[in-house]
Structures are given as C-alpha cells and as structure tokens.
Design a protein around this motif. Structure first.
Motif, PDB file in Angstrom:
ATOM      1  N   ARG A   1       2.027   0.225   1.112  1.00 33.03           N
ATOM      2  CA  ARG A   1       2.697  -0.406  -0.164  1.00 33.03           C
ATOM      3  C   ARG A   1       1.213  -1.313  -0.562  1.00 33.03           C
ATOM      4  O   ARG A   1       0.880  -1.111  -1.845  1.00 33.03           O
ATOM      5  CB  ARG A   1       3.561  -1.530   0.092  1.00 33.03           C
ATOM      6  CG  ARG A   1       4.781  -1.023  -0.096  1.00 33.03           C
ATOM      7  CD  ARG A   1       5.763  -2.227  -0.274  1.00 33.03           C
ATOM      8  NE  ARG A   1       5.760  -3.369   0.490  1.00 33.03           N
ATOM      9  CZ  ARG A   1       6.077  -3.597   1.520  1.00 33.03           C
ATOM     10  NH1 ARG A   1       6.923  -2.657   2.246  1.00 33.03           N
ATOM     11  NH2 ARG A   1       5.992  -4.674   2.199  1.00 33.03           N
ATOM     12  N   ASN A   2       0.408  -1.802   0.178  1.00 34.46           N
ATOM     13  CA  ASN A   2      -0.724  -2.484  -0.234  1.00 34.46           C
ATOM     14  C   ASN A   2      -1.862  -1.501  -0.728  1.00 34.46           C
ATOM     15  O   ASN A   2      -2.661  -2.083  -1.452  1.00 34.46           O
ATOM     16  CB  ASN A   2      -1.410  -3.183   1.017  1.00 34.46           C
ATOM     17  CG  ASN A   2      -0.422  -4.387   1.308  1.00 34.46           C
ATOM     18  OD1 ASN A   2       0.324  -4.967   0.333  1.00 34.46           O
ATOM     19  ND2 ASN A   2      -0.536  -4.802   2.620  1.00 34.46           N
ATOM     20  N   ALA A   3      -1.639  -0.306  -0.612  1.00 37.79           N
ATOM     21  CA  ALA A   3      -2.679   0.916  -0.806  1.00 37.79           C
ATOM     22  C   ALA A   3      -2.344   1.438  -2.119  1.00 37.79           C
ATOM     23  O   ALA A   3      -3.082   2.211  -2.619  1.00 37.79           O
ATOM     24  CB  ALA A   3      -2.942   1.828   0.192  1.00 37.79           C
ATOM     25  N   ILE A   4      -1.174   1.337  -2.588  1.00 41.50           N
ATOM     26  CA  ILE A   4      -0.343   1.839  -3.937  1.00 41.50           C
ATOM     27  C   ILE A   4      -0.910   0.936  -5.059  1.00 41.50           C
ATOM     28  O   ILE A   4      -0.496  -0.377  -4.995  1.00 41.50           O
ATOM     29  CB  ILE A   4       1.099   2.036  -3.635  1.00 41.50           C
ATOM     30  CG1 ILE A   4       1.189   3.065  -2.522  1.00 41.50           C
ATOM     31  CG2 ILE A   4       1.642   2.432  -4.948  1.00 41.50           C
ATOM     32  CD1 ILE A   4       2.895   3.023  -2.119  1.00 41.50           C
ATOM     33  N   PRO A   5      -1.396   1.935  -5.872  1.00 39.42           N
ATOM     34  CA  PRO A   5      -2.111   1.061  -7.077  1.00 39.42           C
ATOM     35  C   PRO A   5      -0.518   0.621  -8.102  1.00 39.42           C
ATOM     36  O   PRO A   5       0.157   1.562  -8.384  1.00 39.42           O
ATOM     37  CB  PRO A   5      -2.827   1.755  -7.853  1.00 39.42           C
ATOM     38  CG  PRO A   5      -2.611   3.108  -7.416  1.00 39.42           C
ATOM     39  CD  PRO A   5      -2.107   3.173  -5.926  1.00 39.42           C
TER      40      PRO A   5
END
Length: 146
Positions: free
Chosen positions: A23-27
């Motif tokens: 999730r943290n890597a999804i813009p």
C-alpha cells in the motif's frame, strides 16, 4: 517498489487487505484491476494502466482477431477500484470468479503491478511451471548482469 509474496484472505464481502508494505508503494488510493493472462488478477496504478492499455490499443487494430481477443480479455473487464480506509480492495465479483478466487489468496508484487491469485491455483501454477522456470532462467542468464 512493489515486490513480495503475501498470503491474505478474502472476507465475506469479497474484500482483500493489501499489505501495508505494498500500500505504501502505491501512488494514491486507487488501482485498476483486470484479468491477468494466467488465472489471476492484475492490479495497476492508474498511470501504469494508461500506459499498458494505450500500448495494447496502438499495437493492434480492432480488425485483427487476436487483437480483439486481448482487448476483450484485458481491457474490457478493467475497473478502477479504491482502497478503503482499512487498506482493503473490494474485488468485483465477475473478476474474482474469473480468477477462481476462494477465501485464501496470494498477493504478488511484481515491480510495476500486483497479481492476486487463489492460493491453491497459485501453488498448482508454481509446481506446474518448475521446469519451464529453470529453462527461462537459463535462457535469460546470458542477458542479465549483476
């Protein structure tokens, strides 16, 4: 960067928790979900999806049988979905059915996109492609340097 293998479960409402590392890597908080070529689902950021779908549309004419097949199987079922506040995605029922998703799932991060597999289907795929994997690794070994 989207990488890793994560086991997770679909809840009774068809929602799947996306691990916080992914999730943290999804813009942003939305993804485009569609059928994969294998019996899985693909998830792209909206920007990556625009690039892929534009490439598919530009590379082939709707007058070509195989082009229509790809467009119908990959572009047509695509839907933009949003992560809820808990980090879950509501998987559209038709897509969940086409991938054979049951309760236990595997979420794979593959650099620019995610895959969602039914756990049993993924294990079968993994076992069935062992020899092919080794052959592919051998072929690509000459092109990859560290």
């Amino acid at each position: 960067m989207l990488t890793g293998e994560y086991r997770n479960s679909l809840d009774e409402k068809g929602r799947l928790l996306i691990p916080s590392k992914l999730r943290n890597a999804i813009p942003g908080n939305s993804l485009v979900i569609t059928r994969g070529v294998d019996r899985c689902l693909w998830l792209f950021s909206p920007e990556e999806w625009r690039n892929l779908s534009a490439s598919l549309m530009e590379a082939a004419s709707p007058f070509q049988k195989r082009a229509r097949l790809l467009q119908r199987r990959i572009i047509a079922p695509a839907q933009e979905i949003e992560l809820d506040k808990a980090g879950r995605l509501n998987i559209p029922p038709t897509l969940a059915e086409s991938a054979g998703l049951n309760r236990e799932c595997m979420v794979l991060g593959i650099e620019k996109y995610l895959e969602i597999w039914d756990m049993e289907e993924y294990q079968r795929y993994f076992e069935d492609t062992e020899e092919e994997f080794r052959e592919a690794a051998e072929e690509l070994g000459g092109f990859v340097s560290f």
